[in-house]
Design an enzyme around this catalytic site. Structure first.
Site, PDB file in Angstrom:
ATOM      1  N   THR A 160       0.874  -1.189   0.000  1.00 47.83           N
ATOM      2  CA  THR A 160       0.000   0.000   0.000  1.00 47.83           C
ATOM      3  C   THR A 160       0.909   1.236   0.000  1.00 47.83           C
ATOM      4  OG1 THR A 160      -0.255  -0.112   2.398  1.00 47.83           O
ATOM      5  CG2 THR A 160      -1.992  -1.111   1.062  1.00 47.83           C
ATOM      6  N   LYS A 186       4.223  -6.692   4.043  1.00 45.70           N
ATOM      7  CA  LYS A 186       3.914  -5.317   3.659  1.00 45.70           C
ATOM      8  C   LYS A 186       3.507  -4.565   4.919  1.00 45.70           C
ATOM      9  CE  LYS A 186       0.578  -3.359   3.203  1.00 45.70           C
ATOM     10  NZ  LYS A 186      -0.187  -2.488   4.147  1.00 45.70           N
ATOM     11  N   THR A 197       3.026  -6.289  11.804  1.00 45.85           N
ATOM     12  CA  THR A 197       3.340  -6.393  10.389  1.00 45.85           C
ATOM     13  C   THR A 197       2.360  -5.785   9.419  1.00 45.85           C
ATOM     14  OG1 THR A 197       3.587  -7.959   8.615  1.00 45.85           O
ATOM     15  CG2 THR A 197       2.156  -8.644  10.369  1.00 45.85           C
ATOM     16  N   GLU A 287       6.592   5.008   7.475  1.00 50.89           N
ATOM     17  CA  GLU A 287       6.195   6.190   6.704  1.00 50.89           C
ATOM     18  C   GLU A 287       7.061   7.399   7.092  1.00 50.89           C
ATOM     19  OE1 GLU A 287       1.628   4.834   5.761  1.00 50.89           O
ATOM     20  OE2 GLU A 287       2.037   5.985   7.571  1.00 50.89           O
ATOM     21  N   ASN A 410       0.396  10.901   6.123  1.00 54.36           N
ATOM     22  CA  ASN A 410      -0.826  10.510   6.810  1.00 54.36           C
ATOM     23  C   ASN A 410      -1.878  11.606   6.876  1.00 54.36           C
ATOM     24  OD1 ASN A 410      -0.485   7.691   7.647  1.00 54.36           O
ATOM     25  ND2 ASN A 410       1.403   8.524   8.493  1.00 54.36           N
ATOM     26  N   SER A 415      -7.045  11.586   0.517  1.00 59.15           N
ATOM     27  CA  SER A 415      -7.468  12.658  -0.395  1.00 59.15           C
ATOM     28  C   SER A 415      -6.850  12.498  -1.772  1.00 59.15           C
ATOM     29  CB  SER A 415      -7.119  14.012   0.202  1.00 59.15           C
ATOM     30  OG  SER A 415      -5.746  14.058   0.488  1.00 59.15           O
TER      31      SER A 415
END
Lengths: 415, 415
Positions: A160, A186, A197, A287, A410, A415
């Protein structure tokens, strides 16, 4: 939305090449679940007789696929694994349960299996109904295309916000016969124990009974997937499945019934290694992450206390932003130790950054040279050690720094 | 370093004007603890006979001033309050305890009090020794300058990364006589229960015995300072002190001995109001905050469960970044409910943003219009309601969004 963040600076130099593993084949395709221009569905087909074990999110609001897998696990047998990205099919009520049922039915028809031997995982947006009819036709094609060497395609289809596919492989011998353990994962945000995970699927050709697999897996996650955190947020979908095809039996590997079997010693170490490798890759794709951080706590009252303190440090926004700013702000480590709720004595606490002791016995270490530590903080991998000096409890956890990019990623995910 | 962040967009339109409160005088000065070109020390001098109550951080590694105040509280009497900004005197070992002792000695000499009636709080960097000799001479001058109307100067001197001074005042009557409660607070990051405030000092002219004061304060913090969070990080220095000068006795106010005294009904409400006002101001000055967020959880198993779930939502980096991005991402609310560890039933859960129900009975509310909610998310104050539908437990907490500015402020605080 396919996230177009640049490759994590912590990504491995090269994606490991995963050789075929006897007894499992993969295929990836585009079912148009959410993304355009990329694959979003992965099918793994197992030879007859494969066993399975699993560990799932501890969320009180698990996704429909998690409910499904938990129920299927009781049989201990698996024929196929269906994974989609783009939609987590979580908090979708009865529609969600229906979507899982329909997915399983389509996968069962495509692979010639009973739907009770189909395992399913979904990742992506929460709360939007998943239209499982999109799998119709697609899975049949994938079943025909499935190949033993399509690991990389499979790992890519389940991504993702990941910026790189995550793969790992190790070898071990059981009763003198070489077996392989290979897996993919992932996950990049909403990563915290337990499970860290989001999704990970690990396969071995070793012939091991489901109960023994489960015992080993439940133990092995403690020091790997349950010892990492990106943002302390736990997904509703976290799923780790371990499949044993048993194909190595043809080459003389003995069938193992119990986790306590001594012939598993090497296998257990290899399993630990694969899980830790994948778990580290998840953190390294955290991230916005620019630094990989290892936090080891020693001298705590118990191992459990040590882990709780280590996670309090690893989850502290103030510690994580300080690391992003390359600031050896050990005062924030003290803060995080203090807020953990576990016993600590200020006057016995010692703290190291990259092996340099910065605090000792309740105060700044007089020998500590800010210049040395400043150089250490510029590194990509930061090691923090904390000794509480009151017991023998120890634990290590891994995390990443908290950067403006995390907020950017995030703040506009939907959007 | 004086932090030069721009004024929080959530700052009150005007700083409230605090009238003199009989029995206490303030002065602020520059002792050069860390900052240049601003005040960094505040002295409050109380008339003879003042009582005191306090609530402190639950950190297992509290600062030297917290240790000091806890011990002094047993006497129940206060003559002066000394507060410095720039250095928290935390994790400074024996040097820290010595610095508090010397500070108290200097303040006692300057105010003609016993050092056992001196209360001390420090805020700023952790782990650097505080040179208390800097107060020598300064406190004598402040004692001479202290004035009943210097509230604003006092509130400014205790600021660190705060972008505005925090003041609040309310009136109540006790036995028909009007009394006043006024207070100040500082704190912008490292704000989490329990205690959220970092530092807050509240004063009343009501004549109330120390034990009664303590009972009321311990209760009143639950719904105010212990119900706010900026970043889940708990300071080693959090201190809330409530002083009662008793000066209203001259105007006929009855001396109150017990917290259960019915004449305190109005006073208790006013105290709740002052604490909540100050606590909200702390959140509104949350580092990098652009939105003020109220989270109310109802229908939980117990009030304690409701508060834990509300804090799980309020502390979630993914919820907070979604709010920063003006995204009504209720999937992340589900995630935060699920990870709280408290009982929840997916199929009974309902979620509202600004009064619009977005999820109901385990799935997206079919009536919900994304456009409406999108407008709501643009507001500066965001109200989130979650009903679990399984019990009568309810709780409200307040937080702010998580922005890139939070990361920027905390990534270079010491540099």
């Amino acid at each position: 939305m396919a996230h177009d963040a640049p490759l994590s600076p912590l990504a491995p130099a090269a994606t490991p090449d995963i050789p075929p593993l006897d007894g499992v084949r993969f295929a990836a395709g585009a079912a148009g679940v959410r993304y355009a221009g990329r694959t979003d569905v992965m099918l793994a087909i197992l030879d007859e007789g494969a066993t399975v074990a699993g560990v799932f999110t501890k969320s009180k609001c698990p996704s429909a696929p998690v409910d499904w897998c938990r129920a299927r696990l009781k049989g201990g047998k698996a024929k196929a694994l269906l994974v989609n990205s783009g939609n987590a099919n979580a908090f979708t009520g009865k529609l969600g349960a229906d979507a899982v049922k329909l997915s399983a039915k389509i996968a069962a028809a495509a692979t010639g299996a009973s739907d009770r031997q189909i395992f399913i995982a979904s990742t992506g947006v929460i709360g939007e109904p998943l239209d499982a009819r999109k799998f119709d036709g697609v899975l049949e094609k994938l079943a025909k295309q499935a190949r033993p060497d399509a690991w990389l395609n499979a790992a890519k289809a389940i991504m993702t916000t990941d910026t790189f596919p995550k793969l790992a492989t190790r070898k071990a011998t059981i009763g003198g016969v070489e077996v392989t353990i290979s897996g993919m994962a992932k996950g990049a945000g909403m990563i915290a124990p337990d499970m860290a995970t989001m999704l990970s699927f690990v396969f071995t050709d070793a012939p091991i009974a489901a109960a023994a697999l489960q015992t080993m897996l439940s133990k092995a996650v403690q020091g790997s997937f349950n010892a990492i955190t990106v943002d302390s947020d736990t997904s509703t979908s976290d799923t780790l499945l371990l499949f044993a095809t048993g194909a190595a039996k043809k080459r003389g590997a003995p069938k193992i019934e119990k986790a306590s079997d001594r012939r598993l010693a090497q296998f257990k170490r290899a399993l630990d290694d694969v899980l830790l490798d994948l778990a580290h890759q998840v953190v390294k794709d955290g991230e916005g992450a620019r630094k990989f951080v290892e936090v080891t706590v020693t001298g705590a009252e118990t191992a459990k206390a040590a882990k709780r303190i280590a996670l309090s440090i690893a989850n502290s926004p103030l510690v994580k932003t300080a690391i992003a700013g390359e600031d050896a702000n050990w005062g924030r480590i003290v803060m995080a130790v203090g807020k953990s709720g576990e016993r600590a004595e200020r006057d016995k606490l010692a703290i190291w950054f990259g092996g340099v002791r910065v605090a000792n016995k309740g105060q700044r270490d007089p020998a500590y040279d800010e210049q040395d530590v400043s150089q250490i903080m510029k590194r990509q991998e930061i090691v923090i050690n904390v000794d509480l000096g009151i017991g023998a409890g120890a634990a290590t956890v891994w995390t990443c720094d908290l950067t403006k990019e995390y907020v950017a990623i995030n703040g506009d995910y939907r959007s």
